[in-house]
Enzyme design. Sequence first.
Site, PDB file in Angstrom:
ATOM      1  N   HIS A   1       0.832  -1.200   0.000  1.00 51.53           N
ATOM      2  CA  HIS A   1       0.000   0.000   0.000  1.00 51.53           C
ATOM      3  C   HIS A   1       0.863   1.246   0.000  1.00 51.53           C
ATOM      4  CE1 HIS A   1       0.800   1.202   4.173  1.00 51.53           C
ATOM      5  NE2 HIS A   1       0.874  -0.086   4.388  1.00 51.53           N
ATOM      6  N   CYS A   2       0.317   2.302  -0.554  1.00 49.94           N
ATOM      7  CA  CYS A   2       0.889   3.630  -0.438  1.00 49.94           C
ATOM      8  C   CYS A   2      -0.244   4.527   0.045  1.00 49.94           C
ATOM      9  CB  CYS A   2       1.517   4.108  -1.746  1.00 49.94           C
ATOM     10  SG  CYS A   2       0.350   4.325  -3.081  1.00 49.94           S
ATOM     11  N   VAL A   3      -0.106   5.797  -0.036  1.00 47.71           N
ATOM     12  CA  VAL A   3      -1.110   6.695   0.519  1.00 47.71           C
ATOM     13  C   VAL A   3      -2.478   6.511  -0.135  1.00 47.71           C
ATOM     14  CG1 VAL A   3      -1.717   9.113   0.863  1.00 47.71           C
ATOM     15  CG2 VAL A   3       0.632   8.369   1.191  1.00 47.71           C
TER      16      VAL A   3
END
Length: 48
Positions: free
Chosen positions: A25-27
């Site tokens: 995941h990222c933002v």
Amino acid sequence: MNYDQLAKEILSRVGSIESVTSIVHCVTRLRFQLKDEGLSKTEWLRQE
């Protein structure tokens, strides 16, 4: 929709938990590595 329901919906749209090799995941994104991308419903996932 709560987070548990959302997670179940996403997993059903990528095929199943068995087809997921990894998740990162990222933002703003979840990035899935799938065993068989043909099982995923990517058009639905891109709309959300």
